[in-house]
Design an enzyme around this catalytic site. Sequence first.
Site, PDB file in Angstrom:
ATOM      1  N   ASN A  71      38.243  30.435  33.211  1.00 50.44           N
ATOM      2  CA  ASN A  71      38.866  29.775  34.360  1.00 50.44           C
ATOM      3  C   ASN A  71      37.925  28.661  34.814  1.00 50.44           C
ATOM      4  O   ASN A  71      36.911  28.930  35.455  1.00 50.44           O
ATOM      5  CB  ASN A  71      39.088  30.798  35.478  1.00 50.44           C
ATOM      6  CG  ASN A  71      39.599  30.153  36.754  1.00 50.44           C
ATOM      7  OD1 ASN A  71      40.046  29.004  36.748  1.00 50.44           O
ATOM      8  ND2 ASN A  71      39.551  30.884  37.854  1.00 50.44           N
ATOM      9  N   LYS A 128      38.464  26.432  36.957  1.00 54.64           N
ATOM     10  CA  LYS A 128      38.678  26.069  38.373  1.00 54.64           C
ATOM     11  C   LYS A 128      38.791  24.546  38.492  1.00 54.64           C
ATOM     12  O   LYS A 128      39.363  23.906  37.634  1.00 54.64           O
ATOM     13  CB  LYS A 128      37.564  26.650  39.251  1.00 54.64           C
ATOM     14  CG  LYS A 128      37.337  28.132  38.988  1.00 54.64           C
ATOM     15  CD  LYS A 128      36.520  28.801  40.053  1.00 54.64           C
ATOM     16  CE  LYS A 128      36.235  30.233  39.638  1.00 54.64           C
ATOM     17  NZ  LYS A 128      35.725  31.049  40.726  1.00 54.64           N
ATOM     18  N   HIS A 173      45.245  34.101  41.684  1.00 53.66           N
ATOM     19  CA  HIS A 173      43.782  34.156  41.780  1.00 53.66           C
ATOM     20  C   HIS A 173      43.398  34.305  43.255  1.00 53.66           C
ATOM     21  O   HIS A 173      44.053  33.748  44.137  1.00 53.66           O
ATOM     22  CB  HIS A 173      43.166  32.887  41.174  1.00 53.66           C
ATOM     23  CG  HIS A 173      41.690  32.983  41.007  1.00 53.66           C
ATOM     24  ND1 HIS A 173      40.814  32.780  42.053  1.00 53.66           N
ATOM     25  CD2 HIS A 173      40.926  33.303  39.936  1.00 53.66           C
ATOM     26  CE1 HIS A 173      39.574  32.960  41.621  1.00 53.66           C
ATOM     27  NE2 HIS A 173      39.613  33.278  40.335  1.00 53.66           N
ATOM     28  N   GLU A 226      41.251  32.939  45.005  1.00 53.41           N
ATOM     29  CA  GLU A 226      41.038  31.674  45.732  1.00 53.41           C
ATOM     30  C   GLU A 226      42.367  31.093  46.199  1.00 53.41           C
ATOM     31  O   GLU A 226      42.449  30.479  47.262  1.00 53.41           O
ATOM     32  CB  GLU A 226      40.269  30.683  44.835  1.00 53.41           C
ATOM     33  CG  GLU A 226      38.802  31.106  44.704  1.00 53.41           C
ATOM     34  CD  GLU A 226      38.117  30.696  43.422  1.00 53.41           C
ATOM     35  OE1 GLU A 226      38.645  29.830  42.687  1.00 53.41           O
ATOM     36  OE2 GLU A 226      37.040  31.258  43.133  1.00 53.41           O
ATOM     37  N   GLU A 276      39.849  41.572  39.560  1.00 56.55           N
ATOM     38  CA  GLU A 276      38.744  40.730  40.019  1.00 56.55           C
ATOM     39  C   GLU A 276      38.363  41.117  41.451  1.00 56.55           C
ATOM     40  O   GLU A 276      38.964  40.617  42.411  1.00 56.55           O
ATOM     41  CB  GLU A 276      39.165  39.254  39.997  1.00 56.55           C
ATOM     42  CG  GLU A 276      39.525  38.740  38.622  1.00 56.55           C
ATOM     43  CD  GLU A 276      39.254  37.257  38.507  1.00 56.55           C
ATOM     44  OE1 GLU A 276      38.431  36.889  37.663  1.00 56.55           O
ATOM     45  OE2 GLU A 276      39.828  36.475  39.278  1.00 56.55           O
ATOM     46  N   GLY A 314      31.982  34.663  41.687  1.00 59.78           N
ATOM     47  CA  GLY A 314      31.102  33.542  42.011  1.00 59.78           C
ATOM     48  C   GLY A 314      29.897  33.937  42.849  1.00 59.78           C
ATOM     49  O   GLY A 314      29.209  33.072  43.390  1.00 59.78           O
ATOM     50  N   SER A 331      31.699  37.422  38.071  1.00 59.67           N
ATOM     51  CA  SER A 331      30.304  37.226  37.646  1.00 59.67           C
ATOM     52  C   SER A 331      29.997  37.843  36.282  1.00 59.67           C
ATOM     53  O   SER A 331      28.908  38.385  36.077  1.00 59.67           O
ATOM     54  CB  SER A 331      29.342  37.751  38.714  1.00 59.67           C
ATOM     55  OG  SER A 331      29.493  37.012  39.918  1.00 59.67           O
TER      56      SER A 331
HETATM   57  C1  PEP Z   1      37.001  33.737  38.464  1.00 64.46           C
HETATM   58  O1  PEP Z   1      37.032  32.645  38.998  1.00 64.46           O
HETATM   59  O2  PEP Z   1      38.057  34.266  38.111  1.00 64.46           O
HETATM   60  C2  PEP Z   1      35.703  34.368  38.259  1.00 64.46           C
HETATM   61  C3  PEP Z   1      35.678  35.596  37.810  1.00 64.46           C
HETATM   62  O3  PEP Z   1      34.581  33.623  38.558  1.00 64.46           O
HETATM   63  P1  PEP Z   1      33.042  34.003  38.230  1.00 64.46           P
HETATM   64  O4  PEP Z   1      33.000  34.471  36.789  1.00 64.46           O
HETATM   65  O5  PEP Z   1      32.283  32.737  38.437  1.00 64.46           O
HETATM   66  O6  PEP Z   1      32.656  35.098  39.161  1.00 64.46           O
END
Ligand code: PEP
Length: 257
Positions: A9, A11, A98, A100, A170, A176, A216
Amino acid sequence: MRPYIVAGNWKMHMDPESGRALASEIAGELRRQPSANGVQTVLCPPFLTLPAVHEAIAGSGIGLGAQNLYPQDSGAFTGEVGPGMLTAVGCTHVILGHSERRQYFNESDEFINAKARKALAHGLHPIVCIGETLEQRESGVTESVIDTQLRGALTGISPDDMRSIILAYEPIWAIGTGRTATPEQAQEVHVFIRTLLAELHGGEIAGDIVIQYGGSVKADNAAELFAQPDVDGGLIGGASLKADQFLAIIRAAEASA
Ligand code: PEP
């Protein structure tokens, strides 16, 4: 047997030029040494970078995913992008719900469900994201949050279409932040999700659905997460922006598959 799927992803990173370069590096390595054990890779750049990435990954076996869609075929929806436009530029997947988007754009489970149905009608594989906040985890309501999100996102989806869905667990507190769920925490929620899927759609379909972990995931923790029996790959944010790190995560999935 369900496959492992590793999706990046990106973003709101990577303009067409830098996205093409990153995708070319990843695709070049996967053409040189194709993924073993049925591991699938998907790249999810911003809308405007989709065509450049589509060209760069041609013939590599990598799937192309968008990060969102609007659940109408066309119409007066200024600024939105419909599912037919995504398939026209080569998309095979689309990330939906997601955290976000839930957080910054107030997306509800109902809206995510409308998007998932529209994506499926256009032959796209939705990657449906679900997960709890830190506050919810600490107050012991993780399972009820996941239950509500999952039932809401999957309402009215036929058993056949369920096989095209990918779920991404998630935990929001791990996205993040550099703080990842332990393999045991991830496995525990993945088992809860699969049990709920079995209740809703039967054990056979539940056993076939890919449940990714996201939050992460890095080259150095991917192997232990992917070694969990119900963790079928990952949705990767930050670490998908560096070819070497993302490729290491793909190779970790191959070793676990
Ligand atoms: C994500 O944006 O779906 C995500 C898991 O980000 P990160 O790996 O940076 O935590």
